[in-house]
Design an enzyme around this catalytic site. Structure first.
Site, PDB file in Angstrom:
ATOM      1  N   GLY A   1     -28.115  14.225 -10.664  1.00 23.51           N
ATOM      2  CA  GLY A   1     -28.768  13.288 -11.575  1.00 23.51           C
ATOM      3  C   GLY A   1     -27.941  13.069 -12.834  1.00 23.51           C
TER       4      GLY A   1
ATOM      5  N   GLY B   1       8.059   1.039  -9.565  1.00 25.79           N
ATOM      6  CA  GLY B   1       8.001   0.112  -8.444  1.00 25.79           C
ATOM      7  C   GLY B   1       8.128   0.760  -7.085  1.00 25.79           C
ATOM      8  N   ALA B   2       7.993   2.079  -7.023  1.00 26.11           N
ATOM      9  CA  ALA B   2       8.140   2.774  -5.733  1.00 26.11           C
ATOM     10  C   ALA B   2       7.306   4.041  -5.742  1.00 26.11           C
ATOM     11  CB  ALA B   2       9.608   3.114  -5.473  1.00 26.11           C
TER      12      ALA B   2
ATOM     13  N   THR C   1       8.655   9.344  -7.540  1.00 24.89           N
ATOM     14  CA  THR C   1       7.920   8.113  -7.785  1.00 24.89           C
ATOM     15  C   THR C   1       8.477   7.343  -8.977  1.00 24.89           C
ATOM     16  OG1 THR C   1       5.923   9.132  -6.891  1.00 24.89           O
ATOM     17  CG2 THR C   1       5.626   7.151  -8.210  1.00 24.89           C
ATOM     18  N   GLU C   2       8.488   6.014  -8.853  1.00 26.79           N
ATOM     19  CA  GLU C   2       8.958   5.136  -9.919  1.00 26.79           C
ATOM     20  C   GLU C   2       7.937   4.039 -10.176  1.00 26.79           C
ATOM     21  OE1 GLU C   2      13.699   5.739  -8.833  1.00 26.79           O
ATOM     22  OE2 GLU C   2      12.878   3.706  -8.989  1.00 26.79           O
TER      23      GLU C   2
ATOM     24  N   PHE D   1       4.636   8.868 -13.225  1.00 22.17           N
ATOM     25  CA  PHE D   1       3.549   9.701 -12.681  1.00 22.17           C
ATOM     26  C   PHE D   1       4.052  11.074 -12.255  1.00 22.17           C
ATOM     27  CE2 PHE D   1       2.399   5.289 -11.032  1.00 22.17           C
ATOM     28  CZ  PHE D   1       1.687   4.947 -12.165  1.00 22.17           C
ATOM     29  N   ILE D   2       4.933  11.673 -13.027  1.00 16.70           N
ATOM     30  CA  ILE D   2       5.545  12.936 -12.627  1.00 16.70           C
ATOM     31  C   ILE D   2       4.723  14.112 -13.161  1.00 16.70           C
ATOM     32  CG2 ILE D   2       7.630  14.327 -12.625  1.00 16.70           C
ATOM     33  CD1 ILE D   2       7.758  11.547 -11.149  1.00 16.70           C
TER      34      ILE D   2
ATOM     35  N   SER E   1       4.479   5.419  -2.588  1.00 18.25           N
ATOM     36  CA  SER E   1       4.492   5.893  -1.212  1.00 18.25           C
ATOM     37  C   SER E   1       5.705   5.368  -0.447  1.00 18.25           C
ATOM     38  CB  SER E   1       3.205   5.471  -0.493  1.00 18.25           C
ATOM     39  OG  SER E   1       2.080   6.111  -1.068  1.00 18.25           O
TER      40      SER E   1
ATOM     41  N   GLU F   1       3.587  19.340   1.270  1.00 17.36           N
ATOM     42  CA  GLU F   1       2.841  18.767   0.144  1.00 17.36           C
ATOM     43  C   GLU F   1       1.470  18.274   0.576  1.00 17.36           C
ATOM     44  OE1 GLU F   1       3.379  14.847  -2.747  1.00 17.36           O
ATOM     45  OE2 GLU F   1       5.147  15.995  -2.130  1.00 17.36           O
TER      46      GLU F   1
END
Length: 377
Positions: free
Chosen positions: A339, A131-132, A128-129, A158-159, A134, A242
């Site tokens: 609650g 801008g990339a 994941t990057e 997000f590693i 999924s 995964e």
């Protein structure tokens, strides 16, 4: 046995994992939430217990088990109320190290896989990057050949395990084609490879998550993992493992939330009796449990189909979408039935509620999964 898919050995594995969680995780993990990662000595003890190489070759210390056994492990692990711990382990066992298992050369496996299975090396996968996500084909990190080396440049985001891992499997573009990418092995400490920053998250607090920066990182040519230009297909292949693991997390959260809530509404009194006396609560919990049991059976069927060699991309995409949404429905209802106590930090139901949210996002967002389903009709 409570399923046609389970054997006595599966139940023994489930018991082993449950004992490890009760002894090594639940009494200590509040501190891990504060410090932002799982202590590596805990992971090493899991490796020593033989829990990190279930599907890998015996010559490297693995058990050569099948996908059903691996699912039993993931589901048992997901009975912990600390999802940061769960994802730390599952990234290592089901999301990162499988790249080495599937595509690694004999020399690469000899060098790394024994230590990965033993818990001496903790792994991360860097795809994941900024801008990339999924859309894997949109990655911009590059790897260019220079003599007997590859030179990596780019940023990953997000590693999971990104801060404290020892070994990283990194996707990078190696050609002009949209899907022309390759996988590489990068060791912690390689010059030019740094943790840009540790990321603060809403949930999964005991999981270390990072931005990774590759600035002219030179690695040996032998660190190419698998075939040059075939990394996209390696990533797609491993997504099925995964996503079954993430479904196991979701189902595990549902099971734990429902059990915690059943215990709570039976002893919490209001309006002259226990909350369990309220018809709406009994019926809502019953329906949520029915949905959870149905999703669990579908999950086991998907893992069984893997053992039979079937193409299960559509099934697993359905499973990921279904369980990612279901877990949020279940834990939110269960939190509601607690609650005010359900909104207090350090209660298990509050932790499950915030940890569950990402399961409809990470590993393939629900909307992306449903498109994967639709284009296979």
């Amino acid at each position: 046995m409570d399923s046609i898919y389970l054997t006595h050995d599966h139940e023994l594995l489930r018991e082993q994992v449950a004992k490890f969680i009760a002894r090594e995780v639940e009494p200590h993990a509040d501190a891990w939430e504060e410090q932002g990662h799982v202590p590596r000595e805990v992971l090493k003890r899991m490796g020593e217990a033989g829990l990190f190489g279930l599907m890998y070759e015996s010559q490297y210390g693995g058990a050569e088990a099948d996908a059903l056994t691996n699912l039993v492990f993931a589901e048992a692990l997901s009975q912990s109320t600390y999802a940061g711990f769960i994802i730390t382990v599952l990234v290592h066992t089901d999301m990162a190290s499988p790249h080495l298992h599937h595509a690694g050369s004999a020399a690469q496996k000899e060098k790394y896989l024994k230590r990965v299975i033993a818990g001496e090396l903790v792994t991360a996968v860097a795809i994941t990057e900024p801008g990339a996500g999924s859309d894997v084909s949109g990655i911009r990190t590059t790897a260019k050949r220079d003599g007997n080396e590859w030179v990596l440049n780019g940023t990953k985001m997000f590693i999971t395990n990104g801060v404290h891992a020892n070994l990283y499997f990194v996707a990078a573009k190696t050609g002009a084609g949209k899907r022309e990418m390759s996988m590489f092995i990068v060791e912690k400490g390689t010059p030019g490879f740094t943790v840009g920053r540790a990321l603060k998250k809403t949930g999964w607090l005991s999981s270390d998550t990072a931005e990774l920066v590759f600035d002219n990182v030179r690695i040996p040519a032998d660190n190419l993992l698998g075939e040059e230009g075939k990394g996209f297909y390696s990533v797609m292949k491993n997504f099925q493992t995964e996503r079954i693991a993430l479904a196991a997390m979701a189902v595990g959260h549902c099971q734990r939330a429902l059990q915690l809530t059943l215990d709570y509404v039976r002893q919490r009194t209001a309006f002259g009796g226990p909350l369990w006396d309220q018809q709406t609560i009994r019926q809502r919990i019953s329906m949520l449990d029915a949905k959870t049991r149905a999703a669990r059976q579908f999950m086991y069927h998907c893992a069984w189909r893997v053992t039979q060699g079937h193409d299960i991309v559509q099934d697993v995409s359905m499973l990921k979408a279904l369980t990612g949404e279901l877990v949020n429905e279940v834990v939110q209802a269960c939190q509601q039935f607690h609650g005010g106590m359900g909104y207090i930090r350090e209660t298990a139901i509050e932790r499950l509620w915030r940890d569950a949210r990402v399961l409809a996002i990470g590993g393939g967002a629900t909307e992306v999964m449903l498109e994967e389903v639709a284009k296979r009709y």
